[in-house]
Design a protein around this motif. Structure first.
Motif, PDB file in Angstrom:
ATOM      1  N   MET A   1       0.852  -1.180   0.000  1.00 36.39           N
ATOM      2  CA  MET A   1       0.000   0.000   0.000  1.00 36.39           C
ATOM      3  C   MET A   1       0.893   1.236   0.000  1.00 36.39           C
ATOM      4  O   MET A   1       1.624   1.481   0.945  1.00 36.39           O
ATOM      5  N   LYS A   2       0.909   1.986  -1.106  1.00 42.43           N
ATOM      6  CA  LYS A   2       1.854   3.075  -1.262  1.00 42.43           C
ATOM      7  C   LYS A   2       1.472   4.285  -0.417  1.00 42.43           C
ATOM      8  O   LYS A   2       2.329   4.975   0.129  1.00 42.43           O
ATOM      9  N   THR A   3       0.205   4.612  -0.345  1.00 47.73           N
ATOM     10  CA  THR A   3      -0.238   5.739   0.460  1.00 47.73           C
ATOM     11  C   THR A   3      -1.305   5.270   1.426  1.00 47.73           C
ATOM     12  O   THR A   3      -2.075   4.354   1.120  1.00 47.73           O
ATOM     13  N   ARG A   4      -1.347   5.897   2.585  1.00 45.34           N
ATOM     14  CA  ARG A   4      -2.335   5.536   3.592  1.00 45.34           C
ATOM     15  C   ARG A   4      -3.343   6.654   3.723  1.00 45.34           C
ATOM     16  O   ARG A   4      -2.996   7.828   3.718  1.00 45.34           O
ATOM     17  N   LYS A   5      -4.612   6.279   3.855  1.00 46.68           N
ATOM     18  CA  LYS A   5      -5.645   7.264   4.135  1.00 46.68           C
ATOM     19  C   LYS A   5      -5.432   7.832   5.534  1.00 46.68           C
ATOM     20  O   LYS A   5      -4.927   7.148   6.428  1.00 46.68           O
ATOM     21  N   LEU A   6      -5.829   9.073   5.708  1.00 46.07           N
ATOM     22  CA  LEU A   6      -5.762   9.701   7.020  1.00 46.07           C
ATOM     23  C   LEU A   6      -7.073   9.471   7.750  1.00 46.07           C
ATOM     24  O   LEU A   6      -8.154   9.773   7.230  1.00 46.07           O
ATOM     25  N   TYR A   7      -6.978   8.928   8.957  1.00 43.56           N
ATOM     26  CA  TYR A   7      -8.138   8.785   9.843  1.00 43.56           C
ATOM     27  C   TYR A   7      -7.831   9.572  11.105  1.00 43.56           C
ATOM     28  O   TYR A   7      -6.988   9.169  11.921  1.00 43.56           O
TER      29      TYR A   7
ATOM     30  N   LEU B   1      -3.429   1.781   7.559  1.00 42.02           N
ATOM     31  CA  LEU B   1      -2.380   1.166   8.368  1.00 42.02           C
ATOM     32  C   LEU B   1      -1.129   0.911   7.544  1.00 42.02           C
ATOM     33  O   LEU B   1      -1.204   0.691   6.331  1.00 42.02           O
ATOM     34  N   PRO B   2       0.041   0.890   8.200  1.00 37.10           N
ATOM     35  CA  PRO B   2       1.246   0.450   7.504  1.00 37.10           C
ATOM     36  C   PRO B   2       1.125  -1.040   7.203  1.00 37.10           C
ATOM     37  O   PRO B   2       0.765  -1.824   8.077  1.00 37.10           O
ATOM     38  N   LEU B   3       1.401  -1.429   5.967  1.00 34.88           N
ATOM     39  CA  LEU B   3       1.220  -2.817   5.560  1.00 34.88           C
ATOM     40  C   LEU B   3       2.579  -3.463   5.355  1.00 34.88           C
ATOM     41  O   LEU B   3       3.316  -3.122   4.425  1.00 34.88           O
TER      42      LEU B   3
END
Length: 294
Positions: free
Chosen positions: A1-7, A97-99
């Protein structure tokens, strides 16, 4: 997963994961709230230790990393100092999340309406007013169900566990389910056949015990045992975070929403589910892999 959504919400900040150095044998328990998080964490703790009497101390030993009420530098320092195989908790969807290619991601789901009614009970057991606007104790205008149905998947709304956030969790997990280190479990299957859940998880974690030890671990992980020993199994048990540790394990039942919703509310829920998920995915999210009668 190159970019992570912000929560990012009042309780949640998934940027806190940037301070965690993931190890290849880490175990992530990733769930929407009230979907079997503590139950799965307990099973993981039992399997990693092989000890039916293990002191789980989930809040400290298997911390909720996203929870912004604890200073992240302290949490990160504690996680880094752990010498045992680590398990970490998250209420952030997988796309935030970091994958890692080697760590195990255990995603747990539950019928969304059961999540909603369990969350209602949960907020009444917290001696703070965090959720009162969404979940008023006296609710003649049916605010709680309306906001469950129309709330958003991110931001302030997400920390109140609306349907959109549960669906975001599920879709993000399904999108990664073809990876060998991402596994989906269902609360209903855990209720129906706990030994099979423990056996499956044991295989994923690479643990191996005698039949007699496994029987003891399964017995320790039953809802009745966890409720009877709530001060041991509740996160931060015995520290006054909840009005009642025992009530944290309120009933453990399914279908608690039956008879609680109007025809119009059920129709709205049904329309959202039909629009968001194909029929097979909806069936699994609501009922798991077994009997569809609930």
């Amino acid at each position: 997963m190159k970019t992570r959504k912000l929560y990012l919400g009042p309780l949640t900040d998934n940027r806190r994961w940037d301070m965690v150095a993931i190890r290849p044998d880490d175990v992530f328990v990733v769930t929407p709230p009230k979907s079997g998080t503590t139950w799965m964490q307990t099973i993981v703790a039992l399997l990693l230790s092989g000890d039916p009497e293990v002191e789980t101390d989930l809040a400290m030993k298997m911390p909720w990393v996203d929870f912004r009420m604890r200073e992240m530098s302290d949490v990160a320092e504690r996680i880094e100092a752990m010498q045992h195989r680590r398990s970490l908790k998250s209420h952030t969807p997988m796309d935030g999340l970091p994958l890692d290619d080697n760590a195990q991601y255990i995603c747990v789901f539950r019928h969304p309406l059961d999540v909603h009614f369990s969350f209602r009970q949960h907020v009444r057991n917290i001696p703070l007013a965090w959720f009162d606007a969404w979940y008023p104790e006296d609710d003649p205008d049916r605010i709680a169900i309306r906001r469950f149905l129309d709330g958003g998947a991110e931001g302030f709304d997400a920390d109140n566990t609306p349907l959109a956030h549960i669906l975001r969790h599920y879709k993000a997990a399904v999108a990664l389910a073809d990876r060998p280190n991402v596994s989906l479990f269902h609360y209903a299957d855990m209720v129906r056949d706990l030994p099979s859940t423990v056996a499956r998880l044991s295989t994923l974690l690479g643990t191996s015990y005698s039949e007699s030890v496994i029987e003891q671990l399964v017995s320790a992980a039953t809802f009745a045992n966890m409720k009877n020993k709530a001060d041991r199994y509740v996160p931060a048990g015995g520290k006054g975070f909840f009005k009642s540790d025992t009530d944290f394990f309120h009933s453990g039942t399914r279908g608690k929403w039956h008879g609680q919703l109007t025809d119009a509310e059920l129709a709205t829920y049904d329309a959202i589910m039909c629009a968001e998920l194909p029929s097979d995915q909806r069936e699994w999210l609501e009922h798991g892999s077994g009997d569809m009668s609930d």
